[in-house]
Design a protein around this motif. Sequence first.
Motif, PDB file in Angstrom:
ATOM      1  N   MET A   1       0.782  -1.155   0.116  1.00  0.00           N
ATOM      2  CA  MET A   1       0.044   0.121   0.006  1.00  0.00           C
ATOM      3  C   MET A   1       0.914   1.029   0.135  1.00  0.00           C
ATOM      4  SD  MET A   1      -2.931   1.170   2.686  1.00  0.00           S
ATOM      5  CE  MET A   1      -3.297   2.535   2.945  1.00  0.00           C
ATOM      6  N   ALA A   2       0.572   2.100  -0.550  1.00  0.00           N
ATOM      7  CA  ALA A   2       1.175   3.532  -0.750  1.00  0.00           C
ATOM      8  C   ALA A   2       0.215   4.713  -0.173  1.00  0.00           C
ATOM      9  CB  ALA A   2       1.622   3.947  -2.132  1.00  0.00           C
ATOM     10  N   GLY A   3       0.715   5.690   0.033  1.00  0.00           N
ATOM     11  CA  GLY A   3      -0.063   6.974   0.488  1.00  0.00           C
ATOM     12  C   GLY A   3       0.665   8.212   0.287  1.00  0.00           C
ATOM     13  N   PHE A   4      -0.274   9.310  -0.352  1.00  0.00           N
ATOM     14  CA  PHE A   4       0.434  10.273  -0.416  1.00  0.00           C
ATOM     15  C   PHE A   4      -0.204  11.250   0.600  1.00  0.00           C
ATOM     16  CE2 PHE A   4      -0.040   8.173  -4.547  1.00  0.00           C
ATOM     17  CZ  PHE A   4       1.088   8.188  -4.992  1.00  0.00           C
ATOM     18  N   GLU A   5       0.852  12.239   1.129  1.00  0.00           N
ATOM     19  CA  GLU A   5       0.540  12.697   2.513  1.00  0.00           C
ATOM     20  C   GLU A   5      -0.494  14.126   1.673  1.00  0.00           C
ATOM     21  OE1 GLU A   5      -0.042  14.696   5.682  1.00  0.00           O
ATOM     22  OE2 GLU A   5       1.238  12.688   5.645  1.00  0.00           O
ATOM     23  N   CYS A   6      -1.647  14.109   2.681  1.00  0.00           N
ATOM     24  CA  CYS A   6      -2.589  15.093   2.290  1.00  0.00           C
ATOM     25  C   CYS A   6      -2.958  16.210   3.232  1.00  0.00           C
ATOM     26  CB  CYS A   6      -3.864  13.993   1.675  1.00  0.00           C
ATOM     27  SG  CYS A   6      -4.338  13.143   3.126  1.00  0.00           S
ATOM     28  N   THR A   7      -2.164  16.343   4.273  1.00  0.00           N
ATOM     29  CA  THR A   7      -2.621  17.304   5.258  1.00  0.00           C
ATOM     30  C   THR A   7      -2.614  18.724   4.596  1.00  0.00           C
ATOM     31  OG1 THR A   7      -0.913  16.333   6.967  1.00  0.00           O
ATOM     32  CG2 THR A   7      -1.510  18.639   7.153  1.00  0.00           C
ATOM     33  N   ASP A  18      -0.428  22.716   2.385  1.00  0.00           N
ATOM     34  CA  ASP A  18      -1.132  21.690   1.519  1.00  0.00           C
ATOM     35  C   ASP A  18      -0.236  20.799   0.852  1.00  0.00           C
ATOM     36  OD1 ASP A  18      -2.531  20.471  -0.525  1.00  0.00           O
ATOM     37  OD2 ASP A  18      -3.491  22.379  -1.237  1.00  0.00           O
ATOM     38  N   MET A  19       0.073  19.780   1.926  1.00  0.00           N
ATOM     39  CA  MET A  19       0.922  18.692   1.408  1.00  0.00           C
ATOM     40  C   MET A  19       0.775  17.956  -0.301  1.00  0.00           C
ATOM     41  SD  MET A  19       3.104  18.929   3.539  1.00  0.00           S
ATOM     42  CE  MET A  19       4.335  17.460   3.343  1.00  0.00           C
ATOM     43  N   HIS A  25       2.292  16.222  -5.854  1.00  0.00           N
ATOM     44  CA  HIS A  25       1.367  15.054  -6.389  1.00  0.00           C
ATOM     45  C   HIS A  25       0.197  15.222  -7.267  1.00  0.00           C
ATOM     46  CE1 HIS A  25      -0.614  11.173  -5.972  1.00  0.00           C
ATOM     47  NE2 HIS A  25      -1.651  11.742  -5.435  1.00  0.00           N
ATOM     48  N   LEU A  26      -0.368  16.617  -7.124  1.00  0.00           N
ATOM     49  CA  LEU A  26      -1.355  16.982  -7.880  1.00  0.00           C
ATOM     50  C   LEU A  26      -0.820  17.252  -9.426  1.00  0.00           C
ATOM     51  CD1 LEU A  26      -3.167  19.379  -5.562  1.00  0.00           C
ATOM     52  CD2 LEU A  26      -3.627  16.969  -6.055  1.00  0.00           C
ATOM     53  N   GLU A  27       0.136  17.637  -9.616  1.00  0.00           N
ATOM     54  CA  GLU A  27       0.726  17.746 -10.854  1.00  0.00           C
ATOM     55  C   GLU A  27       1.134  16.331 -11.386  1.00  0.00           C
ATOM     56  OE1 GLU A  27       1.909  19.854  -8.397  1.00  0.00           O
ATOM     57  OE2 GLU A  27       0.261  21.412  -8.835  1.00  0.00           O
ATOM     58  N   ILE A  83     -10.866  11.883   4.502  1.00  0.00           N
ATOM     59  CA  ILE A  83     -11.752  13.072   4.596  1.00  0.00           C
ATOM     60  C   ILE A  83     -11.055  14.203   5.288  1.00  0.00           C
ATOM     61  CG2 ILE A  83     -14.152  13.862   5.184  1.00  0.00           C
ATOM     62  CD1 ILE A  83     -14.119  11.661   2.966  1.00  0.00           C
ATOM     63  N   CYS A  84     -10.559  14.130   6.546  1.00  0.00           N
ATOM     64  CA  CYS A  84     -10.083  15.022   7.160  1.00  0.00           C
ATOM     65  C   CYS A  84      -8.516  14.762   7.852  1.00  0.00           C
ATOM     66  CB  CYS A  84     -10.956  15.505   8.426  1.00  0.00           C
ATOM     67  SG  CYS A  84     -10.403  17.030   9.553  1.00  0.00           S
ATOM     68  N   HIS A  85      -7.631  15.211   7.071  1.00  0.00           N
ATOM     69  CA  HIS A  85      -6.399  14.768   7.602  1.00  0.00           C
ATOM     70  C   HIS A  85      -5.688  16.154   8.186  1.00  0.00           C
ATOM     71  CE1 HIS A  85      -3.053  11.908   7.405  1.00  0.00           C
ATOM     72  NE2 HIS A  85      -2.153  13.030   7.324  1.00  0.00           N
ATOM     73  N   PHE A  86      -5.983  16.324   9.511  1.00  0.00           N
ATOM     74  CA  PHE A  86      -5.498  17.373  10.152  1.00  0.00           C
ATOM     75  C   PHE A  86      -5.867  18.849   9.670  1.00  0.00           C
ATOM     76  CE2 PHE A  86      -2.299  14.050  10.836  1.00  0.00           C
ATOM     77  CZ  PHE A  86      -2.607  13.743  12.093  1.00  0.00           C
TER      78      PHE A  86
END
Length: 129
Positions: A1-7, A18-19, A25-27, A83-86
């Motif tokens: 599993m991977a994850g992209f920091e979304c704070t 805005d991580m 990651h968005l680009e 949904i709500c990451h800090f």
Amino acid sequence: MAGFECTDQLNASGDRVDMLQITGHLELLREDYARICSLGIRTVQEGIRWSVVEYQPYHYNFETVLEMINAAKYYNVQQLWDICHFGYPADLSPLHPHFAARFVALCEAFVNFLVKHRPLEILYITPIN
């Protein structure tokens, strides 16, 4: 599993951190998904960024989230949604009297949005982190 920091929280100076923007990651969304797939990873944690999608109270724009959904669909990657990451809109705090109602409305709006775009997909959510 991977994850992209979304704070997407406000720091002590009152500036939004805005991580997803900071990390690029968005680009690089499609490139990031291609990279994780090249490693055999097929599950990823993403975040909707409450402070971004609720541009005014009870009004939502999930356009960026749709780009994430489409990238996952293209690469056949399962997403777990934060949904709500800090982070939350600047006019709220966890002790604000409207926080719970706004959070519930956000969750409902996101579920309705996701069901519209991926009706057969199982929804995995980490509500508050």
